[in-house]
Scaffold this motif. Sequence first.
Motif, short mmCIF file in Angstrom:
data_model
loop_
_atom_site.label_atom_id
_atom_site.label_comp_id
_atom_site.label_asym_id
_atom_site.label_seq_id
_atom_site.Cartn_x
_atom_site.Cartn_y
_atom_site.Cartn_z
N THR A 36 0.82 -1.21 0.00
CA THR A 36 0.00 0.00 0.00
C THR A 36 0.86 1.26 0.00
N ILE A 37 1.95 1.24 0.78
CA ILE A 37 2.85 2.39 0.82
C ILE A 37 3.49 2.62 -0.53
N LEU A 38 3.90 1.52 -1.20
CA LEU A 38 4.58 1.65 -2.49
C LEU A 38 3.62 2.12 -3.58
N LEU A 39 2.40 1.59 -3.61
CA LEU A 39 1.45 1.92 -4.67
C LEU A 39 0.68 3.20 -4.40
N GLY A 40 0.61 3.58 -3.12
CA GLY A 40 -0.15 4.78 -2.80
C GLY A 40 -1.57 4.46 -2.36
N PRO A 41 -2.25 5.40 -1.74
CA PRO A 41 -3.59 5.15 -1.21
C PRO A 41 -4.65 4.95 -2.28
N ASP A 42 -4.37 5.34 -3.52
CA ASP A 42 -5.37 5.23 -4.58
C ASP A 42 -5.32 3.88 -5.30
N ALA A 43 -4.41 3.01 -4.92
CA ALA A 43 -4.29 1.71 -5.58
C ALA A 43 -5.49 0.82 -5.25
N SER A 44 -5.86 0.00 -6.22
CA SER A 44 -6.98 -0.92 -6.01
C SER A 44 -6.55 -2.12 -5.19
N ARG A 45 -7.52 -2.85 -4.69
CA ARG A 45 -7.22 -4.03 -3.87
C ARG A 45 -6.50 -5.08 -4.71
N GLU A 46 -6.86 -5.17 -6.00
CA GLU A 46 -6.22 -6.15 -6.87
C GLU A 46 -4.74 -5.81 -7.07
N GLN A 47 -4.45 -4.54 -7.23
CA GLN A 47 -3.06 -4.13 -7.40
C GLN A 47 -2.25 -4.39 -6.13
N VAL A 48 -2.84 -4.10 -4.98
CA VAL A 48 -2.16 -4.35 -3.71
C VAL A 48 -1.91 -5.84 -3.52
N ALA A 49 -2.92 -6.67 -3.84
CA ALA A 49 -2.77 -8.12 -3.69
C ALA A 49 -1.70 -8.67 -4.63
N GLU A 50 -1.65 -8.13 -5.86
CA GLU A 50 -0.64 -8.60 -6.82
C GLU A 50 0.77 -8.27 -6.35
N LEU A 51 0.96 -7.03 -5.87
CA LEU A 51 2.28 -6.65 -5.39
C LEU A 51 2.66 -7.40 -4.12
N THR A 52 1.70 -7.64 -3.25
CA THR A 52 1.96 -8.41 -2.03
C THR A 52 2.47 -9.81 -2.37
N GLY A 53 1.83 -10.45 -3.37
CA GLY A 53 2.30 -11.76 -3.79
C GLY A 53 3.68 -11.71 -4.43
N LYS A 54 3.94 -10.64 -5.20
CA LYS A 54 5.24 -10.50 -5.84
C LYS A 54 6.34 -10.34 -4.80
N LEU A 55 6.04 -9.64 -3.71
CA LEU A 55 7.02 -9.45 -2.64
C LEU A 55 7.14 -10.65 -1.72
N GLY A 56 6.24 -11.62 -1.88
CA GLY A 56 6.28 -12.81 -1.03
C GLY A 56 5.68 -12.61 0.34
N LEU A 57 4.94 -11.52 0.54
CA LEU A 57 4.38 -11.22 1.85
C LEU A 57 3.07 -11.92 2.11
N ASP A 58 2.56 -12.65 1.11
CA ASP A 58 1.32 -13.40 1.31
C ASP A 58 1.57 -14.79 1.86
N ARG A 59 2.84 -15.18 1.96
CA ARG A 59 3.18 -16.49 2.52
C ARG A 59 3.14 -16.45 4.05
N PRO A 60 3.00 -17.60 4.70
CA PRO A 60 3.05 -17.64 6.17
C PRO A 60 4.38 -17.09 6.68
N VAL A 61 4.32 -16.53 7.88
CA VAL A 61 5.52 -15.90 8.44
C VAL A 61 6.66 -16.91 8.60
N VAL A 62 6.33 -18.14 8.99
CA VAL A 62 7.37 -19.16 9.15
C VAL A 62 8.05 -19.44 7.82
N SER A 63 7.26 -19.54 6.76
CA SER A 63 7.83 -19.77 5.43
C SER A 63 8.71 -18.60 5.01
#
Length: 309
Positions: A36-63
Amino acid sequence: MIRVIAKRLLVGVLVMWGAASLIFLIVRVAPGDPATILLGPDASREQVAELTGKLGLDRPVVSQYLGYLGEVARLQFGDSYRFDRPAMSEVFERLPATADLMLASTVIAVSLGLVLGLLAGARPGGAVDRLVTAGTIALQSFPTFWVGIMLILVFALAFRLLPSAGAGSPAHLVLPAVTLALPFTAIVARLTRTSVAETMREPYIQTARSKGLTEQQVLLGHALRNSLIPVVTIVGLHMGGLMGGAVVVENVFAWPGLGTLVVDAVSNRDYAVVQAATFLIAGIVMLFNLVADLLYSQLDPRIKLDGAA
């Protein structure tokens, strides 16, 4: 000695693992979403979810943690999503500026601190001793950022002798180096003063005087050498404090080193840069502590690395 060095290195590896694990947890419990910080407050949920997956932040913390440890073992911390390049490359690019600042401040602090400590310790309770003691207490009491601002007001704005911020010439290094050095100067001076005052009461000092040596020869040839041992200790142990102070000083003077990089990365939740910089700083502190330990036996042969007398 090799066995002792190997043991210290093993302890250092455990310390590095602890530092790496701690910063991994801290940056992930901090509030705010990097996508959200990188894309800005106007980014859509789909864009945020896509970037989160690209950064690997959607994986479990242990992983994420296990993958992170694998990267640490290879000294690879991934790419910075802000600079779009390996995080460690960005850290190494900023390291020389911080190294210049720390080296200059250490030279200033140790040189000035030794001189003040020798002058004060040579005659405990005298006028010089009282003046140095009062001055060092004041230097340790002033906040680093306040000292930096005052130096800017006096030497950059009032007298226009030195630049107030930035880098590019030796003149740009003067104010930040002095700001970072002043609290450390107070520590070195007080420690040297105490050590010299105690050394001057030793029997071998009286023997040196009875041989006809001047007070200056006794002070520099005998008292100073033995007083360097605690100074070497505090220099090694205080490297972490210098690193912490460099973060503040670099931001006050806009010095392009690790301090400004880390603050900027924390503000933008750039995990890779924060983790790479922290790991490198922990390694530098550990290395300086090891070097300080090895110097003990060189300054005083009576001191053994394994603690035996």
